[in-house]
Design a protein around this motif. Structure first.
Motif: not given
Ligand code: GDP
Length: 287
Positions: A245-254
Motif C-alpha cells: 500500500g506504499g505506507v512507510v514501515d515506521v518500526h523498520r525505518a526507525a
C-alpha cells in the motif's frame, strides 16, 4: 515509554571492584566516546581511593571529534584523571595507552614489577576488544551484544602491564530518561530493553538539532521535515522500508535509522554535547 534497567547483581561487581582497587596501581575506565557521561558510572569515583584513572574514550572512530576534545578537557580537570580517545582495535593507539600508564606509574612497569591495573566499564563499550589488542591475542570474548564478557583473573601483558580482572562490569547510572535514551540510541542497552520506534524518534529529534546537515546528506533530503516522526518516515522512504500500500514501515525505518547511526553511516556523531556534568544533566532532563 519508560526504559527500565535493574542492576540487580551488579552492585556485587562494584564491591569486587572496590576490593581490587586496593591491590592495583591504576584504573582503566572504558567509556563510549559518543556518550562519555551516560556511559560512565559515577559510583566508580567513590571506590577509586585516589588511584590514578585513565578514562579511555573508546569508539572514537564513531564520535564527533570536537565533542570528544571537549570531554577530554573536562575529564582532565579532575586530579589524577587522564582521558585518552582511542579505537580499541588500533594497535598504535593502544600503545599510547601503555605509554600513558607508564607515565602515571613511573616506579613500575619493569619485569617482575608490572603496572597492576584493571579494566572497567559498562557493557559493550569495548573492554574485551581493548584487552585483546593490548595482549596481542584473543583473551576476552568480544560480543556485538551487551554483557558478553568472560575472561581469566589475571592477564599479564608483554609490555609491563598486568590486568587484574573482576568481571570489570559497571552498569550505567540511568537516573534520568534522557541518559537511558542516549544509551539505547548508541546500542549500549540491549535490543530487548527498548522500543525501536521511540528510540528512533528520540534519535531523530537529537539529530535534527545537532547534525541536521548529516541527516539531509545521508537521506537525500533537500529540507528537513518539521517533526522527528516525519524524519523517520523520510528515512524509511529513502531506504525502501515500505509496506504494502506504499505506507512507510515506521518500526523498520526507525530500526534501520538507529543501526545506521550506530555504525557511523551518517558520519561521526556524539550523543552528548560537551559541557559540565551539570549542563549534561540539565540537558538530559529536558527529554
Ligand atoms: P565489552 O562488552 O565492553 O567487552 O565490549 P566488546 O569488546 O565486546 O565490544 C562491543 C562491540 O563494540 C563489538 O562489536 C566491538 O567490535 C565493538 N567495538 C569495540 N571497540 C570499538 C571501536 O573502537 N570502534 C568501533 N567502531 N567498534 C568497537
Amino acid at each position: 515509554m519508560t526504559i527500565r534497567w535493574y542492576p540487580g547483581h551488579m552492585s556485587k561487581a562494584l564491591e569486587q571492584i572496590s576490593e581490587l582497587v586496593r591491590k592495583i596501581d591504576l584504573i582503566i575506565e572504558v567509556l563510549d566516546a559518543r556518550l562519555p557521561y551516560s556511559s560512565s558510572n559515577h559510583l566508580l569515583e567513590q571506590v577509586r581511593r585516589n588511584k590514578p584513572c585513565i578514562k579511555v574514550l573508546n569508539k572514537n572512530d564513531l564520535a564527533d571529534p570536537a565533542v570528544t576534545k571537549a570531554w577530554v578537557q573536562h575529564f582532565q580537570k579532575s586530579a589524577g584523571v587522564r582521558a585518552l580517545p582511542l579505537v580499541a582495535k588500533n594497535i598504535p593507539e593502544t600503545k599510547s595507552l601503555v605509554k600513558l600508564c607508564k607515565q602515571l606509574v613511573p616506579h613500575r612497569g619493569n619485569p617482575g614489577y608490572p603496572i597492576r591495573t584493571m579494566v572497567v566499564g559498562i557493557p559493550n563499550v569495548g573492554k574485551s576488544t581493548l584487552i585483546n589488542t593490548l595482549a596481542g591475542r584473543s583473551i576476552a570474548k568480544v560480543g556485538d551484544r551487551p554483557a558478553v564478557t568472560m575472561r581469566p583473573q589475571q592477564i599479564p601483558l608483554n609490555n609491563g602491564i598486568l590486568i587484574f580482572d573482576t568481571p570489570g562490569l559497571l552498569w550505567p547510572a540511568m537516573n534520568d530518561q534522557g541518559g537511558a535514551y542516549r544509551l539505547a540510541a548508541s546500542g549500549a542497552i540491549g535490543a530487548n530493553a527498548l522500543d525501536y520506534t521511540n528510540v528512533g524518534v528520540f534519535a531523530a529529534a537529537y539529530m535534527m538539532r545537532r547534525y541536521p546537515e548529516l541527516v539531509k546528506e545521508r537521506y537525500k533530503l533537500a529540507e528537513l521535515p518539521e517533526s522527528p516522526h516525519e524524519v523517520i518516515e523520510a528515512v524509511g522512504r529513502c531506504l525502501g522500508c515500505i509496506m504494502s500500500g506504499g505506507v512507510v514501515d515506521v518500526h523498520r525505518a526507525a530500526e534501520t535509522f538507529l543501526r545506521e547511526l550506530r555504525a557511523g553511516k551518517a558520519g561521526r556523531i556524539s550523543f552528548e554535547e560537551p559541557g559540565t556534568p551539570e549542563d549534561v544533566e540539565a540537558e538530559l532532563l529536558r527529554f
